[in-house]
Scaffold this active site. Sequence first.
Site, PDB file in Angstrom:
ATOM      1  N   CYS A  23      -8.804   2.230   6.446  1.00  0.00           N
ATOM      2  CA  CYS A  23      -8.188   2.732   5.221  1.00  0.00           C
ATOM      3  C   CYS A  23      -8.881   2.129   4.002  1.00  0.00           C
ATOM      4  CB  CYS A  23      -6.698   2.389   5.192  1.00  0.00           C
ATOM      5  SG  CYS A  23      -5.869   2.932   3.691  1.00  0.00           S
ATOM      6  N   CYS A  50       0.866  -1.174   0.000  1.00  0.00           N
ATOM      7  CA  CYS A  50       0.000   0.000   0.000  1.00  0.00           C
ATOM      8  C   CYS A  50       0.909   1.232   0.000  1.00  0.00           C
ATOM      9  CB  CYS A  50      -0.923   0.001   1.215  1.00  0.00           C
ATOM     10  SG  CYS A  50      -0.056   0.094   2.803  1.00  0.00           S
ATOM     11  N   HIS A  86      -1.165  -5.160  18.110  1.00  0.00           N
ATOM     12  CA  HIS A  86      -0.749  -4.603  16.822  1.00  0.00           C
ATOM     13  C   HIS A  86      -0.057  -3.259  17.057  1.00  0.00           C
ATOM     14  CE1 HIS A  86      -0.941  -2.989  12.743  1.00  0.00           C
ATOM     15  NE2 HIS A  86      -1.147  -4.226  12.331  1.00  0.00           N
ATOM     16  N   CYS A 123       2.524   6.306   8.328  1.00  0.00           N
ATOM     17  CA  CYS A 123       1.574   6.474   7.225  1.00  0.00           C
ATOM     18  C   CYS A 123       0.706   7.708   7.476  1.00  0.00           C
ATOM     19  CB  CYS A 123       0.701   5.229   7.115  1.00  0.00           C
ATOM     20  SG  CYS A 123      -0.677   5.392   5.966  1.00  0.00           S
ATOM     21  N   SER A 183       1.456  -5.793   2.670  1.00  0.00           N
ATOM     22  CA  SER A 183       2.832  -5.838   3.167  1.00  0.00           C
ATOM     23  C   SER A 183       3.698  -6.796   2.347  1.00  0.00           C
ATOM     24  CB  SER A 183       2.842  -6.262   4.641  1.00  0.00           C
ATOM     25  OG  SER A 183       2.132  -7.472   4.824  1.00  0.00           O
ATOM     26  N   SER A 205      -1.334  -8.706   9.834  1.00  0.00           N
ATOM     27  CA  SER A 205      -2.758  -8.676  10.174  1.00  0.00           C
ATOM     28  C   SER A 205      -3.599  -8.548   8.913  1.00  0.00           C
ATOM     29  CB  SER A 205      -3.035  -7.497  11.114  1.00  0.00           C
ATOM     30  OG  SER A 205      -4.410  -7.365  11.380  1.00  0.00           O
ATOM     31  N   ASN A 206      -3.197  -7.644   8.029  1.00  0.00           N
ATOM     32  CA  ASN A 206      -3.904  -7.465   6.766  1.00  0.00           C
ATOM     33  C   ASN A 206      -3.845  -8.730   5.921  1.00  0.00           C
ATOM     34  OD1 ASN A 206      -2.995  -6.569   3.665  1.00  0.00           O
ATOM     35  ND2 ASN A 206      -4.955  -5.728   4.355  1.00  0.00           N
ATOM     36  N   HIS A 251       5.566  -6.167   8.070  1.00  0.00           N
ATOM     37  CA  HIS A 251       5.257  -7.516   8.545  1.00  0.00           C
ATOM     38  C   HIS A 251       5.418  -8.533   7.417  1.00  0.00           C
ATOM     39  CE1 HIS A 251       2.818  -5.955  12.218  1.00  0.00           C
ATOM     40  NE2 HIS A 251       4.110  -6.036  12.457  1.00  0.00           N
ATOM     41  N   GLU A 293       0.143  -0.541  15.397  1.00  0.00           N
ATOM     42  CA  GLU A 293      -0.676   0.656  15.145  1.00  0.00           C
ATOM     43  C   GLU A 293      -1.590   0.948  16.325  1.00  0.00           C
ATOM     44  OE1 GLU A 293      -4.536   1.863  12.570  1.00  0.00           O
ATOM     45  OE2 GLU A 293      -2.956   0.857  11.416  1.00  0.00           O
TER      46      GLU A 293
END
Length: 328
Positions: free
Chosen positions: A225, A13, A125, A97, A302, A254-255, A41, A127
């Site tokens: 996002c 991203c 996490h 970000c 990622s 995680s994504n 990650h 973030e």
Amino acid sequence: MKIHLDRTSSGFCIGVQGTINVAEDKLQELGQLYSYGDVVHNEVEVKRLEALGLVTVDDAGFKQLSNTSVLIRAHGEPPATYTIAAENNLAITDTTCPVVSRLQRTTRLLFQLGYQIIIYGKRVHPEVIGLNGQCDNCALIIKHADLSDPKELEGFEPSAKTALISQTTMDIPGFYELKANLEAYVARVNGSAVEPWMAIRDIDITADMSKVRTMPRYVFKDTICRQVSSRNQKLHDFSLANDVVVFVAGKKSSNGQVLFNICKAANPRTFFIEDIEEINPEWFAAHEGKAVESVGICGATSTPMWHLEKVANYIEATYANSESIIAQ
């Protein structure tokens, strides 16, 4: 057998790509650069950057650094990190970000306006750790949208001003499911009718606006996002269009887990790998009497594109017949 490489909905991203670009530039300039936590990650990409001079440090290692340069990754950091950096004379290269930076500001302002903060996300996490730091680590962090874990509600004051936000990489349906369940929970505990929580914009929570406009007691801001979430449907369709899907991501992503589950739901013959050593030849064998005609290669936000290309080329060279192509 055709190999289809997804170039539109896979790969870094904008936030991660920005971090990688800055890391490479700094490494070329300095020769060595510390990263507070994994820069991304994805173990394969981390190893590539470490070969260029990147040194990853954990919490203990970061606190021991002094008089050197440190990269802050796209996930962002809590205020305490910058305090330590100043005390230890660390030169910070901040690649948080922009989406996360705005969310940190939103969280900080809501907390200053007296709201208890609820974060839809994963407690460990990075973030979320950074977001929680914006409100003195007082946020309630809820991973289960159905409120199935009572521990996640410990400390929640249903009658108090409350603001719901989200980790940027969580799923949109889950966020709105959580909002609805919180509305019902608050009404039940307060013995009142269900009161819809009000959506707010950034402008609604600035100090100047709060002086002239009364803020509702219960508010929410969808902070997921859209560049990430927009990949969901595209990867779903991509998975349906192929007989077999190989999903490439780091196990810590995680994504990656979210997107893999979407692909798997669309196509049960979806397989997760971190690198080519995990590929199983049986995945490409005939299934229910039908030969595999197409294999889709995709990945997380990622996952670097160069690695997706490596996987696609490997599968083509190893398993596809001589007439196969890599379709783009």
